[in-house]
Design a protein around this motif. Sequence first.
Motif, PDB file in Angstrom:
ATOM      1  N   MET A   1       0.934  -1.140   0.030  1.00 22.64           N
ATOM      2  CA  MET A   1       0.060  -0.009  -0.109  1.00 22.64           C
ATOM      3  C   MET A   1       0.845   1.446   0.198  1.00 22.64           C
ATOM      4  SD  MET A   1      -3.181   1.019   2.700  1.00 22.64           S
ATOM      5  CE  MET A   1      -2.104   1.645   4.082  1.00 22.64           C
ATOM      6  N   LYS A   2       0.404   2.413  -0.957  1.00 23.93           N
ATOM      7  CA  LYS A   2       1.359   3.395  -0.966  1.00 23.93           C
ATOM      8  C   LYS A   2       0.068   4.472  -0.506  1.00 23.93           C
ATOM      9  CE  LYS A   2       2.511   2.139  -4.850  1.00 23.93           C
ATOM     10  NZ  LYS A   2       2.881   2.058  -6.325  1.00 23.93           N
ATOM     11  N   THR A   3       0.709   5.552   0.285  1.00 24.19           N
ATOM     12  CA  THR A   3      -0.097   6.617   0.813  1.00 24.19           C
ATOM     13  C   THR A   3       0.312   7.911  -0.034  1.00 24.19           C
ATOM     14  OG1 THR A   3      -0.434   5.598   2.861  1.00 24.19           O
ATOM     15  CG2 THR A   3      -1.224   7.743   2.700  1.00 24.19           C
ATOM     16  N   VAL A   4      -0.750   8.609  -0.659  1.00 28.94           N
ATOM     17  CA  VAL A   4      -0.386   9.835  -1.434  1.00 28.94           C
ATOM     18  C   VAL A   4      -1.304  11.020  -0.571  1.00 28.94           C
ATOM     19  CG1 VAL A   4      -0.783  11.189  -3.222  1.00 28.94           C
ATOM     20  CG2 VAL A   4      -0.321   8.814  -3.445  1.00 28.94           C
ATOM     21  N   SER A   5      -0.422  11.979  -0.169  1.00 27.38           N
ATOM     22  CA  SER A   5      -1.198  12.987   0.627  1.00 27.38           C
ATOM     23  C   SER A   5      -1.177  14.415  -0.013  1.00 27.38           C
ATOM     24  CB  SER A   5      -1.022  13.008   1.918  1.00 27.38           C
ATOM     25  OG  SER A   5       0.418  12.621   2.345  1.00 27.38           O
ATOM     26  N   GLY A   6      -2.223  15.280   0.074  1.00 29.07           N
ATOM     27  CA  GLY A   6      -2.261  16.306  -0.223  1.00 29.07           C
ATOM     28  C   GLY A   6      -3.286  17.243   0.317  1.00 29.07           C
ATOM     29  N   LYS A   7      -3.829  18.097  -0.321  1.00 32.53           N
ATOM     30  CA  LYS A   7      -5.085  18.742   0.107  1.00 32.53           C
ATOM     31  C   LYS A   7      -6.318  18.577   0.001  1.00 32.53           C
ATOM     32  CE  LYS A   7      -6.463  23.732   1.265  1.00 32.53           C
ATOM     33  NZ  LYS A   7      -6.985  24.843   0.636  1.00 32.53           N
ATOM     34  N   GLY A   8      -7.295  18.086   1.009  1.00 33.31           N
ATOM     35  CA  GLY A   8      -8.602  17.767   0.523  1.00 33.31           C
ATOM     36  C   GLY A   8      -9.398  18.868   0.281  1.00 33.31           C
ATOM     37  N   VAL A   9     -10.208  19.002  -0.598  1.00 33.42           N
ATOM     38  CA  VAL A   9     -10.983  20.146  -1.101  1.00 33.42           C
ATOM     39  C   VAL A   9     -12.534  19.675  -0.963  1.00 33.42           C
ATOM     40  CG1 VAL A   9      -9.593  21.448  -2.710  1.00 33.42           C
ATOM     41  CG2 VAL A   9     -10.707  19.739  -3.586  1.00 33.42           C
ATOM     42  N   TYR A  10     -12.804  18.457  -0.751  1.00 34.30           N
ATOM     43  CA  TYR A  10     -14.282  18.084  -0.577  1.00 34.30           C
ATOM     44  C   TYR A  10     -14.373  16.902   0.308  1.00 34.30           C
ATOM     45  CZ  TYR A  10     -19.189  17.241  -1.168  1.00 34.30           C
ATOM     46  OH  TYR A  10     -20.528  17.051  -0.830  1.00 34.30           O
ATOM     47  N   GLY A  11     -15.177  17.078   1.572  1.00 29.49           N
ATOM     48  CA  GLY A  11     -14.985  15.950   2.357  1.00 29.49           C
ATOM     49  C   GLY A  11     -15.992  15.008   2.031  1.00 29.49           C
ATOM     50  N   ALA A  12     -15.498  14.042   1.354  1.00 27.47           N
ATOM     51  CA  ALA A  12     -16.093  12.845   1.024  1.00 27.47           C
ATOM     52  C   ALA A  12     -15.200  11.572   0.811  1.00 27.47           C
ATOM     53  CB  ALA A  12     -16.793  13.053  -0.394  1.00 27.47           C
ATOM     54  N   VAL A  13     -15.598  10.619   0.642  1.00 29.74           N
ATOM     55  CA  VAL A  13     -14.534   9.255   0.485  1.00 29.74           C
ATOM     56  C   VAL A  13     -15.196   8.602  -0.852  1.00 29.74           C
ATOM     57  CG1 VAL A  13     -13.893   7.055   1.546  1.00 29.74           C
ATOM     58  CG2 VAL A  13     -14.337   8.898   2.995  1.00 29.74           C
ATOM     59  N   ALA A  14     -14.081   8.111  -1.642  1.00 24.85           N
ATOM     60  CA  ALA A  14     -14.332   7.295  -2.534  1.00 24.85           C
ATOM     61  C   ALA A  14     -13.372   6.230  -2.785  1.00 24.85           C
ATOM     62  CB  ALA A  14     -14.212   8.252  -3.943  1.00 24.85           C
ATOM     63  N   ILE A  15     -13.832   5.155  -3.401  1.00 20.77           N
ATOM     64  CA  ILE A  15     -13.117   3.897  -3.768  1.00 20.77           C
ATOM     65  C   ILE A  15     -13.005   3.832  -5.182  1.00 20.77           C
ATOM     66  CG2 ILE A  15     -12.628   1.536  -3.268  1.00 20.77           C
ATOM     67  CD1 ILE A  15     -13.876   2.459  -0.524  1.00 20.77           C
ATOM     68  N   GLY A  16     -12.113   3.379  -5.966  1.00 20.41           N
ATOM     69  CA  GLY A  16     -12.061   3.278  -7.152  1.00 20.41           C
ATOM     70  C   GLY A  16     -11.028   2.499  -7.926  1.00 20.41           C
ATOM     71  N   ARG A  17     -10.845   2.787  -9.259  1.00 23.13           N
ATOM     72  CA  ARG A  17      -9.777   2.605 -10.030  1.00 23.13           C
ATOM     73  C   ARG A  17      -8.879   3.771 -10.385  1.00 23.13           C
ATOM     74  NH1 ARG A  17      -8.604  -2.620 -10.646  1.00 23.13           N
ATOM     75  NH2 ARG A  17     -10.128  -4.130 -10.228  1.00 23.13           N
ATOM     76  N   ILE A  18      -7.566   3.649 -10.356  1.00 23.62           N
ATOM     77  CA  ILE A  18      -7.081   5.002 -10.749  1.00 23.62           C
ATOM     78  C   ILE A  18      -6.646   5.211 -12.166  1.00 23.62           C
ATOM     79  CG2 ILE A  18      -4.592   5.813 -11.013  1.00 23.62           C
ATOM     80  CD1 ILE A  18      -4.108   5.352  -8.103  1.00 23.62           C
ATOM     81  N   SER A  19      -7.012   6.250 -12.856  1.00 21.93           N
ATOM     82  CA  SER A  19      -6.918   6.326 -14.261  1.00 21.93           C
ATOM     83  C   SER A  19      -6.082   7.589 -14.444  1.00 21.93           C
ATOM     84  CB  SER A  19      -8.428   6.792 -14.752  1.00 21.93           C
ATOM     85  OG  SER A  19      -8.163   7.072 -16.139  1.00 21.93           O
ATOM     86  N   VAL A  20      -5.010   7.547 -14.931  1.00 21.66           N
ATOM     87  CA  VAL A  20      -4.109   8.325 -14.956  1.00 21.66           C
ATOM     88  C   VAL A  20      -4.468   9.379 -16.438  1.00 21.66           C
ATOM     89  CG1 VAL A  20      -1.641   8.979 -15.229  1.00 21.66           C
ATOM     90  CG2 VAL A  20      -2.269   6.932 -13.931  1.00 21.66           C
ATOM     91  N   PHE A  21      -4.399  10.324 -16.170  1.00 22.69           N
ATOM     92  CA  PHE A  21      -4.707  11.366 -17.355  1.00 22.69           C
ATOM     93  C   PHE A  21      -3.577  11.831 -18.058  1.00 22.69           C
ATOM     94  CE2 PHE A  21      -6.194  15.196 -19.177  1.00 22.69           C
ATOM     95  CZ  PHE A  21      -7.491  15.022 -19.813  1.00 22.69           C
ATOM     96  N   LYS A  22      -3.266  11.242 -19.264  1.00 25.25           N
ATOM     97  CA  LYS A  22      -2.102  11.512 -20.027  1.00 25.25           C
ATOM     98  C   LYS A  22      -2.445  12.509 -21.141  1.00 25.25           C
ATOM     99  CE  LYS A  22      -0.860   6.838 -19.581  1.00 25.25           C
ATOM    100  NZ  LYS A  22      -2.059   6.321 -19.299  1.00 25.25           N
ATOM    101  N   ARG A  23      -1.614  13.518 -21.067  1.00 25.79           N
ATOM    102  CA  ARG A  23      -1.823  14.584 -22.037  1.00 25.79           C
ATOM    103  C   ARG A  23      -0.792  14.475 -23.280  1.00 25.79           C
ATOM    104  NH1 ARG A  23      -1.343  18.511 -18.427  1.00 25.79           N
ATOM    105  NH2 ARG A  23      -3.793  18.440 -17.693  1.00 25.79           N
ATOM    106  N   ILE A 201      -8.364  15.750  -4.049  1.00 21.60           N
ATOM    107  CA  ILE A 201      -6.945  16.120  -3.320  1.00 21.60           C
ATOM    108  C   ILE A 201      -6.202  16.934  -4.450  1.00 21.60           C
ATOM    109  CG2 ILE A 201      -4.970  15.267  -2.329  1.00 21.60           C
ATOM    110  CD1 ILE A 201      -6.393  12.658  -1.694  1.00 21.60           C
ATOM    111  N   ILE A 202      -5.824  18.160  -3.976  1.00 33.59           N
ATOM    112  CA  ILE A 202      -4.912  18.937  -4.823  1.00 33.59           C
ATOM    113  C   ILE A 202      -3.494  19.086  -4.257  1.00 33.59           C
ATOM    114  CG2 ILE A 202      -6.582  20.099  -5.623  1.00 33.59           C
ATOM    115  CD1 ILE A 202      -6.123  22.134  -3.847  1.00 33.59           C
ATOM    116  N   GLY A 203      -2.357  19.178  -4.826  1.00 33.08           N
ATOM    117  CA  GLY A 203      -1.296  19.486  -4.493  1.00 33.08           C
ATOM    118  C   GLY A 203      -0.584  18.163  -3.936  1.00 33.08           C
ATOM    119  N   ALA A 204      -0.787  17.231  -4.565  1.00 32.60           N
ATOM    120  CA  ALA A 204      -0.338  15.707  -4.046  1.00 32.60           C
ATOM    121  C   ALA A 204       1.140  15.792  -4.363  1.00 32.60           C
ATOM    122  CB  ALA A 204      -1.098  14.690  -4.745  1.00 32.60           C
ATOM    123  N   GLY A 205       1.757  16.584  -5.161  1.00 33.75           N
ATOM    124  CA  GLY A 205       3.089  16.650  -5.391  1.00 33.75           C
ATOM    125  C   GLY A 205       3.531  15.940  -6.564  1.00 33.75           C
ATOM    126  N   GLU A 206       4.401  16.450  -7.666  1.00 38.22           N
ATOM    127  CA  GLU A 206       4.785  15.949  -8.577  1.00 38.22           C
ATOM    128  C   GLU A 206       5.040  14.469  -8.563  1.00 38.22           C
ATOM    129  OE1 GLU A 206       5.351  17.707 -12.356  1.00 38.22           O
ATOM    130  OE2 GLU A 206       6.145  18.979 -10.597  1.00 38.22           O
TER     131      GLU A 206
END
Lengths: 544, 85
Positions: A1-23, A201-206
């Motif tokens: 398990m890895k933990t990513v932390s940043g600033k939460g902007v809306y209080g809620a909980v979600a569980i799902g699959r990661i989809s990396v947005f590639k530009r 979560i915003i500002g999770a870091g590069e």
Amino acid sequence: MKTVSGKGVYGAVAIGRISVFKRQEVQVKRVRIERPELELTRLEAAKEAAISQLSEIYEKALKEVGEANAQIFEIHMMMIEDDDYNDSIANIITSQSVNAEYAVAVTSDNFAEMFASMDDAYMQARAADVRDISNRIIRNLCNRDTANAVSYDKMIVCADDLAPSETVSLDKDKVVAFVTAHGSSNSHTAILARNMNIPAIIGAGEEFLAQIHDGDVAAVDGYTGEMFVCPDEETLARMEKKQKEDLEKKALLQNLKGKENVTLDGKSIKIYANIGGVSNIGAVMMNDAGGIGLFRSEFLYLESSDYPDEETQFLAYKKVLESMAGKKVIIRTLDIGADKQVDYFKLGQEENPALGFRAIRICLTRPEIFKVQLRALYRASVYGSLGIMFPMITSVEELREILEICETVKEELRAEGVEYSESIELGIMIETPAAAIISDLLAPMVDFFSVGTNDLTQYTLAVDRQNPMLERFCDTHHEAILRLIELAARNAHAHGKWIGICGELAADTSLTERFLRMGIDELSVSPGFVLKVRDTVRKLDLSK
Amino acid sequence: MKTFAYTIKDELGIHARPAGLMVKAVKGFSSEITIAKNGKTASAKKLMALMGLGVKCGDEIQITVEGADEDQAAAAVQEFLAANL
């Protein structure tokens, strides 16, 4: 398990699959060209295409997120048609004989820089809009598609940052959370997440993007600003539980916010909240509590390395009173001792701390400490509707002594010309069997009672609540406790005083009916329980 | 030439949305319409420049309108400001 932390902007909980947005990264090169007029023609075509793409996005956004949020794309279209922006691009193309892509990129940098350097967070965030429209034009110039993301049924979209047009292109029904490396609370991702009621979560870091993969299961906690990637079973179970509770609470909130605490047959009761510090006031508001029924003042003493002075206390009490804007705030005077120890009080070891030197006993032994708190409370009283309540009362004499000290404090303040409110309510905790039994003698001396069921249980049943071995002997619904509460209620009402309950039992909805029948006037519970109790009250019918 | 002052009452100042609406509202006029704040000026017909002024709530802006249709244009600007900012 890895933990990513940043600033939460809306209080809620979600569980799902990661989809990396590639530009699709487009490398813009500076190329010298022979015929600038051809570049200008290419540019016009790319801009026209951009406008038509944006109007499509606008239409989509209009349907999905409403006019107010769709408007940004209208602004984008206007930005593309902005004279200064276009003059700059055309100028670079013709004066330097360079390709349109390069001219757009340079112009984009300049305008984005202008916004980024403004002294206002909102305008700074507009730099992203300039880059977004410019990238669109550049992509059109080189015939590249826009960015894409792998789609999952419940997807957590992860990106370095998301431009408004990119968020609109996502399939909203499937997005359950956003996590971005950059961004601010004013960024579109943050605003969109709040509108969609999903965590972000915003500002999770590069570096976080390097740690995740498409398809990884993850849980996003918008309350704490954490994302657990490939969570272990325990974490997943914890997050599922938190999500479920969160959803239930929000559903309840939707239905019950602003409603009265009244039974089907019209009996009403006040539901207040218990808090332990100024930082909990938000939770009181969010859960729509009618007031604060127990504000534990201990935090001021526990968080400090020496006795908190009058000014510090005054500011804390003033803040809570002002924040509650006239709603009742009942502050309990210091309840140190027993399980709450503070070094600088130098209380020493005791054989039976629960039966020992604690709470009001300390205050009456060291009135100089007590008076500092009372002065702060009286001074703060002009900022709202204050109630002061005294813990651990066992006798009429104690109460008489307390009231005398209050009178002295008032006299001193008057002599100093310091204002205080004349409508402060004074009350006592009913948390010893003694207080409940002589409640007929105590009632005339105060404005209200508040039953502290935790201590009342431990003292009535002679069960140490710190000892886990005694759990099966600790029957919180014991008839003896309920009869003591009922006795106190009868005596309070006989003297025209009100009575509340602020212990754990107040939130026990299996007892709500019994309390209502006793005529309890107020229940004070943890903020998170306010609506649950309200729900219970509203379903009861005492006429049956 | 017509000039007048206006104090911004909108909480967010001239942010993207009202700036966009302002550009739309005045585009049709042939007059030059200039907004000035603290010595910085911008044409009311240019969105990014207008946003770049960084006008906030409580700021006083000076509006100058000059051209063939300046009477109508000034009236339109005044009406727009009162309604939106």
